[in-house]
Design an enzyme around this catalytic site. Structure first.
Site, PDB file in Angstrom:
ATOM      1  N   ARG A  82       0.845  -1.194   0.000  1.00  0.00           N
ATOM      2  CA  ARG A  82       0.000   0.000   0.000  1.00  0.00           C
ATOM      3  C   ARG A  82       0.876   1.238   0.000  1.00  0.00           C
ATOM      4  O   ARG A  82       1.750   1.394   0.834  1.00  0.00           O
ATOM      5  CB  ARG A  82      -0.899   0.006   1.248  1.00  0.00           C
ATOM      6  CG  ARG A  82      -1.632   1.312   1.507  1.00  0.00           C
ATOM      7  CD  ARG A  82      -2.937   1.341   0.776  1.00  0.00           C
ATOM      8  NE  ARG A  82      -3.666   2.584   1.009  1.00  0.00           N
ATOM      9  CZ  ARG A  82      -4.755   2.693   1.766  1.00  0.00           C
ATOM     10  NH1 ARG A  82      -5.230   1.636   2.382  1.00  0.00           N
ATOM     11  NH2 ARG A  82      -5.369   3.842   1.900  1.00  0.00           N
ATOM     12  N   ARG A  91      -5.804   1.445  -4.464  1.00  0.00           N
ATOM     13  CA  ARG A  91      -4.932   0.842  -3.471  1.00  0.00           C
ATOM     14  C   ARG A  91      -4.906  -0.673  -3.588  1.00  0.00           C
ATOM     15  O   ARG A  91      -5.902  -1.298  -3.957  1.00  0.00           O
ATOM     16  CB  ARG A  91      -5.300   1.267  -2.051  1.00  0.00           C
ATOM     17  CG  ARG A  91      -6.603   0.747  -1.483  1.00  0.00           C
ATOM     18  CD  ARG A  91      -7.855   1.437  -2.002  1.00  0.00           C
ATOM     19  NE  ARG A  91      -7.842   2.882  -1.890  1.00  0.00           N
ATOM     20  CZ  ARG A  91      -8.270   3.554  -0.838  1.00  0.00           C
ATOM     21  NH1 ARG A  91      -8.766   2.926   0.184  1.00  0.00           N
ATOM     22  NH2 ARG A  91      -8.238   4.859  -0.828  1.00  0.00           N
ATOM     23  N   ASP A  94      -6.939  -2.070   1.461  1.00  0.00           N
ATOM     24  CA  ASP A  94      -7.524  -1.156   2.426  1.00  0.00           C
ATOM     25  C   ASP A  94      -8.176  -2.015   3.503  1.00  0.00           C
ATOM     26  O   ASP A  94      -8.978  -2.894   3.196  1.00  0.00           O
ATOM     27  CB  ASP A  94      -8.583  -0.314   1.702  1.00  0.00           C
ATOM     28  CG  ASP A  94      -9.093   0.847   2.540  1.00  0.00           C
ATOM     29  OD1 ASP A  94      -8.356   1.317   3.421  1.00  0.00           O
ATOM     30  OD2 ASP A  94     -10.224   1.275   2.299  1.00  0.00           O
ATOM     31  N   ASP A  96     -10.298  -1.527   7.003  1.00  0.00           N
ATOM     32  CA  ASP A  96     -10.981  -0.565   7.867  1.00  0.00           C
ATOM     33  C   ASP A  96     -11.620  -1.289   9.052  1.00  0.00           C
ATOM     34  O   ASP A  96     -12.287  -2.313   8.867  1.00  0.00           O
ATOM     35  CB  ASP A  96     -12.117   0.132   7.101  1.00  0.00           C
ATOM     36  CG  ASP A  96     -11.609   1.074   6.027  1.00  0.00           C
ATOM     37  OD1 ASP A  96     -10.522   1.653   6.200  1.00  0.00           O
ATOM     38  OD2 ASP A  96     -12.308   1.227   5.004  1.00  0.00           O
TER      39      ASP A  96
END
Ligand code: ROI
Length: 159
Positions: A82, A91, A94, A96
């Site tokens: 990344r 990207r 990711d 989260d």
């Protein structure tokens, strides 16, 4: 111990493979158990002109604190190449923190629940697959968020 839900996304360098690698890394986190993983879903980027994203959601049981988990997720992102150029740029990976138990966290580095999860079909539908009866910390049932968020545009990949 808290049950955490992690959103995974990738739109570069073989996204499904990126997600599989990331899941293997999540399963190796200290004092953490990978409990379940949704199907993978493909959808257009919310930003025009980017490759399509592959997304999934994973459930973890963890004894890590939320910020320690965030550090660990960012290390996995970096380990998979990344690069942070522009905000919301394409990207390789990711990760989260969508939910962290019933905690509501508002810190410069971390807001939980994730501030836009209620608007994102590519988060809500995979989440519903592994946690249909979930309620958000504010008491809203996941089913209510789903009802306001059309499935349109999501393509569920066969496992
Ligand atoms: N669009 C989709 N479909 N999936 C994502 O994970 C995603 N992530 C982003 C933006 C660029 C907002 N769009 C996305 O960061």
């Amino acid at each position: 111990m808290e049950r955490a839900y992690i959103g995974l996304g990738s739109n570069l360098a073989e996204p499904a493979e990126q997600l599989r690698q990331a899941l293997a890394s999540l399963a190796q986190l200290p004092t953490t158990r990978l409990v379940s993983v949704s199907s993978f879903y493909v959808s257009d980027s919310l930003l025009p002109g980017q490759p399509r994203y592959t997304n999934a959601v994973a459930a973890l049981d963890t004894d890590l604190q939320a910020l320690a988990l965030l550090d660990a997720l960012q290390a996995i992102e970096l380990g998979q190449g990344r690069e942070r150029h522009e905000r919301w740029g394409p990207r390789t990976l990711d990760l989260d923190i969508l939910l962290f138990g019933n905690q509501q966290i508002d810190e410069p580095r971390l807001r939980v629940p994730h501030y836009q999860m209620h608007l994102r079909a590519f988060v809500l539908y995979p989440l519903a697959e592994i946690a249909a009866d979930l309620e958000l910390p504010d008491g809203r049932p996941l089913g209510e968020l789903l009802a306001a968020c059309p499935f349109a545009g999501l393509e569920r990949l066969q496992p």
